[in-house]
Scaffold this motif. Structure first.
Motif, mmCIF file in Angstrom:
data_model
loop_
_atom_site.group_PDB
_atom_site.id
_atom_site.type_symbol
_atom_site.label_atom_id
_atom_site.label_comp_id
_atom_site.label_asym_id
_atom_site.label_seq_id
_atom_site.Cartn_x
_atom_site.Cartn_y
_atom_site.Cartn_z
ATOM 1 N N ARG A 1 0.832 -1.207 0.000
ATOM 2 C CA ARG A 1 0.000 0.000 0.000
ATOM 3 C C ARG A 1 0.866 1.256 0.000
ATOM 4 N NH1 ARG A 1 -5.373 -0.535 0.880
ATOM 5 N NH2 ARG A 1 -5.516 1.544 1.784
ATOM 6 N N ARG A 2 1.963 1.220 0.738
ATOM 7 C CA ARG A 2 2.843 2.397 0.787
ATOM 8 C C ARG A 2 3.448 2.693 -0.582
ATOM 9 N NH1 ARG A 2 5.762 5.356 4.489
ATOM 10 N NH2 ARG A 2 7.743 6.197 3.736
ATOM 11 N N ASN A 3 3.818 1.652 -1.298
ATOM 12 C CA ASN A 3 4.581 1.818 -2.533
ATOM 13 C C ASN A 3 3.755 1.637 -3.801
ATOM 14 O OD1 ASN A 3 7.501 2.221 -1.618
ATOM 15 N ND2 ASN A 3 6.911 0.409 -0.433
ATOM 16 N N GLY A 4 2.441 1.360 -3.651
ATOM 17 C CA GLY A 4 1.578 1.260 -4.815
ATOM 18 C C GLY A 4 1.743 0.003 -5.624
ATOM 19 N N TRP A 5 2.113 -1.092 -4.961
ATOM 20 C CA TRP A 5 2.254 -2.369 -5.663
ATOM 21 C C TRP A 5 0.913 -3.091 -5.707
ATOM 22 C CZ3 TRP A 5 6.676 -4.051 -1.916
ATOM 23 C CH2 TRP A 5 7.808 -3.254 -2.133
ATOM 24 N N HIS A 6 0.688 -3.860 -6.778
ATOM 25 C CA HIS A 6 -0.537 -4.642 -6.931
ATOM 26 C C HIS A 6 -0.154 -6.112 -7.130
ATOM 27 C CE1 HIS A 6 -2.974 -1.016 -7.159
ATOM 28 N NE2 HIS A 6 -2.032 -0.516 -7.934
ATOM 29 N N TRP A 7 -0.236 -6.873 -6.048
ATOM 30 C CA TRP A 7 0.120 -8.292 -6.078
ATOM 31 C C TRP A 7 -1.085 -9.137 -6.486
ATOM 32 C CZ3 TRP A 7 5.043 -8.617 -6.101
ATOM 33 C CH2 TRP A 7 5.866 -7.917 -5.208
ATOM 34 N N ASP A 8 -0.811 -10.293 -7.070
ATOM 35 C CA ASP A 8 -1.855 -11.289 -7.325
ATOM 36 C C ASP A 8 -2.065 -12.196 -6.124
ATOM 37 O OD1 ASP A 8 -2.530 -10.658 -10.114
ATOM 38 O OD2 ASP A 8 -0.445 -11.203 -10.503
#
Length: 234
Positions: A139-146
């Motif tokens: 959430r801090r770094n804007g990652w979107h994991w599967d």
């Protein structure tokens, strides 16, 4: 090695995706300097990280029952604070400081690199960090994991084979369809021994200038300057 198509990439996080050293130094300074403490902040980060492998080995060896990395980090923090004669810090400050690991900043290439890779592959962390820690970093770094995979689900710590194999099983894939991506040759060597494909990402300054891996020391399937380079290669 099998040439089955790669379907998923799983990632080491500390050092590979995030700059733990600068981030921990910053967080420690922000918390402790207003309380009147002056330290070598990067040295503090190094000392805290220096307890990391030893604490996990207590779990890997069976001497200590599995517990989340947050708890190991707290145990290690108390050790380092005592060593630095800072044992007088109150509980609230210690708790906030321990959560510094949830506030690490990504290397600049990581956001665009993960975005490019996710267009073609499933992506997930396979970290020794616990799930809540991985969620906060995403959430801090804007990652979107599967998915979020790793030590907490496997109930063990890398480089134990169970951690990699649990990730493969969770994705319902074969070992050769999953590639471990890391900046640490030891991580990649263990993943390869477990049957996964491997990619090394250079982080030459991970632990300070010139104190990281600019190239792998073991055989890997791919070597990349950063995640954007890896995306281009794949």
């Amino acid at each position: 090695m099998s040439q089955a198509p790669i379907r998923a990439l799983i990632f080491d996080v500390f050092g590979t995706l995030v700059d733990w050293r600068s981030s921990i130094a910053r967080e420690a300074r922000q918390l402790l300097q207003p309380l009147g403490h002056e330290l070598d902040w990067e040295g503090f980060a190094d000392a805290w990280r220096g307890e990391y492998q030893g604490a996990m080995e207590e779990v890997r060896s069976g001497r200590l029952a599995f517990q989340k990395l947050d708890r190991l980090h707290r145990r290690n923090l108390d050790i380092v604070l005592e060593r630095l004669s800072l044992e007088g810090l109150d509980e609230s400050t210690r708790q906030q400081l321990n959560l510094a690991w949830h506030r690490l900043d990504a290397w600049p290439d990581v956001g665009p690199g993960l975005q490019a890779l996710r267009r073609h592959f499933l992506i997930a962390p396979c970290s020794n960090g616990n799930i809540s820690l991985m969620v906060d970093l995403a959430r801090r770094n804007g990652w979107h994991w599967d998915a979020i995979l790793g030590a907490e689900l496997a109930r063990d710590y890398k480089p134990k084979a169970a951690v990699y194999l649990h990730a493969v099983a969770a994705l319902d894939l074969h070992r050769e369809q999953v590639m471990m991506v890391a900046a640490h040759s030891s991580d990649l060597e263990a993943a390869s021994a477990a049957g996964l494909r491997t990619a090394h990402v250079a982080r030459p300054d991970e632990a300070g200038p010139g104190r990281g891996e600019s190239a792998p020391t073991v055989a890997v399937d791919y070597t990349a300057a950063d995640l954007r380079d890896l995306a281009s290669q794949l």
